[in-house]
Design an enzyme around this catalytic site. Structure first.
Site, PDB file in Angstrom:
ATOM      1  N   ASP A 107      31.461  51.278  38.233  1.00 35.34           N
ATOM      2  CA  ASP A 107      32.747  50.734  37.801  1.00 35.34           C
ATOM      3  C   ASP A 107      32.702  50.649  36.271  1.00 35.34           C
ATOM      4  OD1 ASP A 107      34.935  49.215  37.100  1.00 35.34           O
ATOM      5  OD2 ASP A 107      34.493  47.535  38.438  1.00 35.34           O
ATOM      6  N   TRP A 142      32.653  40.617  38.120  1.00 35.05           N
ATOM      7  CA  TRP A 142      33.291  41.761  38.766  1.00 35.05           C
ATOM      8  C   TRP A 142      32.382  42.446  39.768  1.00 35.05           C
ATOM      9  CZ3 TRP A 142      38.070  41.640  39.479  1.00 35.05           C
ATOM     10  CH2 TRP A 142      38.933  41.132  38.513  1.00 35.05           C
ATOM     11  N   LYS A 152      42.248  48.214  30.634  1.00 36.17           N
ATOM     12  CA  LYS A 152      41.395  47.593  29.627  1.00 36.17           C
ATOM     13  C   LYS A 152      41.290  48.521  28.407  1.00 36.17           C
ATOM     14  CE  LYS A 152      40.194  44.194  32.530  1.00 36.17           C
ATOM     15  NZ  LYS A 152      39.429  44.360  33.772  1.00 36.17           N
TER      16      LYS A 152
HETATM   17  C1  LIG Z   1      39.301  43.864  35.285  1.00 42.32           C
HETATM   18  C2  LIG Z   1      38.215  44.486  36.107  1.00 42.32           C
HETATM   19  C3  LIG Z   1      38.360  44.773  37.485  1.00 42.32           C
HETATM   20  C4  LIG Z   1      39.609  44.422  38.260  1.00 42.32           C
HETATM   21  O1  LIG Z   1      40.529  45.435  38.131  1.00 42.32           O
HETATM   22  P1  LIG Z   1      41.958  45.482  38.877  1.00 42.32           P
HETATM   23  O2  LIG Z   1      42.529  46.752  38.377  1.00 42.32           O
HETATM   24  O3  LIG Z   1      42.709  44.270  38.457  1.00 42.32           O
HETATM   25  O4  LIG Z   1      41.682  45.505  40.326  1.00 42.32           O
HETATM   26  C5  LIG Z   1      37.311  45.403  38.119  1.00 42.32           C
HETATM   27  N1  LIG Z   1      36.184  45.728  37.476  1.00 42.32           N
HETATM   28  C6  LIG Z   1      36.001  45.462  36.170  1.00 42.32           C
HETATM   29  C7  LIG Z   1      34.731  45.850  35.492  1.00 42.32           C
HETATM   30  C8  LIG Z   1      37.013  44.833  35.448  1.00 42.32           C
HETATM   31  O5  LIG Z   1      36.842  44.566  34.143  1.00 42.32           O
END
Ligand SMILES: *Cc1c(COP(=O)(O)O)cnc(C)c1O
Length: 370
Positions: A181, A111, A205
């Site tokens: 993030d 990611w 998540k």
């Molecule tokens: C799943 C994930 C993403 C992608 O997220 P989207 O909402 O599908 O764009 C980005 N960063 C992390 C850490 C993730 O686990």
């Protein structure tokens, strides 16, 4: 209201990497709200985002979030769309565009690697550390990083969801804008939000269904706006409109509000959440460590994620057999991310210790059978 016990059991054993498991209590509340949201008397799917009811919901949700994090008033909370991926673009648009300095990125897995190309479109990027040569199996140590004092910002991913790597410390300098993030571990442990200038996390998540992304940012970041931002990609427009710039995902926000209430009322806050999460992860890693010839853990032990337990088996055939038998035992969502293969058991907040115990026992039995 009648519960469907089979459905709830299947949901409780959903180890998917994302969208992830939700608390049974929240699923019940959502089912009810689809018919009639408490206090509104209308389906949550048909409530106006301009209603007083929704304004109240947004305010309460923000307040619950502030309470859980101890978030001071000089931080704004935005409820946006476009997922975490849109933040890969919006962040450099705001913080890198037109700047002379470089942004520093930690490239620690799938990611964080995905977050970098969008930044390069807006300015200079310096990769402060790259884990690819070592196969993204560990995170940097503090003594391997030399973050510069005049970076535009430092960006990292607190939990690499695909590889199962989690920072158990905060990299970067406190005098540089720190951007994180936290999509796959937000609200799974207590932390000091004031060490971050901008935090983002999509809901799907650990917080709710897909559709809403939380962005928490220090208000002063918006004092020197970049040129040429389309309004819909401008944090200031969303802040001014109280996250009602255009139709927000009402249902997803409602679900997040119920998850926050669950965290506060049923779990009792982030300290307790962390202690539960530690217990769950410990149980599963202990099985991996007990059968090292069968379960090949991916992450270096010091960087193991409490949220995503990633491992392989000695052959693709064994992995297929593992997944088949796990499915028969009621455990779903265990197939690793398509970029990595193998097995991934995601233990997000809503995964109960009892469900993890069931998976751990299945793994022990699978190992004992040889
Ligand atoms: C799943 C994930 C993403 C992608 O997220 P989207 O909402 O599908 O764009 C980005 N960063 C992390 C850490 C993730 O686990």
């Amino acid at each position: 209201m009648v519960r469907d016990p089979y459905l709830l059991d299947r949901n409780a054993l959903n180890f998917s990497g994302g969208p992830g498991v939700l608390p049974a209590r929240v699923l019940d509340e959502l089912r009810e709200a689809i018919r009639s949201a408490p206090g509104a008397g209308l389906s949550i799917l048909g409530i106006s985002h301009r209603s007083d009811w929704f304004a109240e919901l947004l305010a309460q949700t923000e307040q619950d979030l502030r309470q859980l994090l101890g978030l001071p008033d000089d931080y704004a909370v935005l409820f946006l769309q476009g997922g975490a991926s849109l933040q890969f673009t919006m962040i450099p648009m705001h913080l890198l565009r037109g700047r002379a300095q470089a942004a520093e990125y930690l490239r620690t897995g799938y990611w964080s690697a995905k977050s970098i190309p969008a930044a390069r479109l807006e300015g200079r990027v310096r990769i402060l550390w790259d884990g690819e040569n070592e196969g993204f199996r560990r995170l940097p140590r503090a003594d391997e990083l030399e973050p510069s004092a005049d970076a535009a910002y430092l960006h990292y991913v607190s939990n690499e969801t695909v590889e199962g790597l989690q920072f158990h410390w905060v990299p970067g300098r406190d005098d540089v804008i720190r951007v994180c993030d936290m999509s796959s571990d937000f609200l799974s442990y207590p932390f000091d939000p004031t060490r971050f200038a901008l935090i983002y996390a999509h809901a799907q998540k650990n917080l709710g269904p897909a559709g809403v992304t939380l962005v928490i940012l220090r208000r002063e970041l918006l004092e020197h706006p970049s040129a040429g931002l389309p309004e819909i990609l401008d944090y200031r427009a969303h802040l001014k409109a109280h996250s009602l710039y255009n139709t927000p995902p009402v249902f997803a926000i409602y679900a997040v509000s119920r998850v926050l209430r669950w965290l506060i009322e049923e779990i009792g806050g982030l300290e307790r959440m962390l202690s539960l999460n530690r217990g769950k992860a410990k149980r599963l890693y202990s099985v991996i460590d007990r059968y090292p010839e069968l379960y090949l853990g991916w992450a270096a032990p010091q960087d193991r994620s409490l949220m995503n337990v990633v491992f392989r088996l000695p052959s693709p055939e064994r992995e297929a057999e593992f997944l088949r038998q796990a499915e028969r035992a009621g455990c779903s969502g265990l197939r690793g991310h398509r970029a990595l293969g193998g097995i991934r058991a995601s233990l997000y907040n809503a995964m109960t210790p009892g469900a993890v115990e069931q998976l751990a026992q299945f793994m022990e039995e699978f190992a004992a059978k040889g």
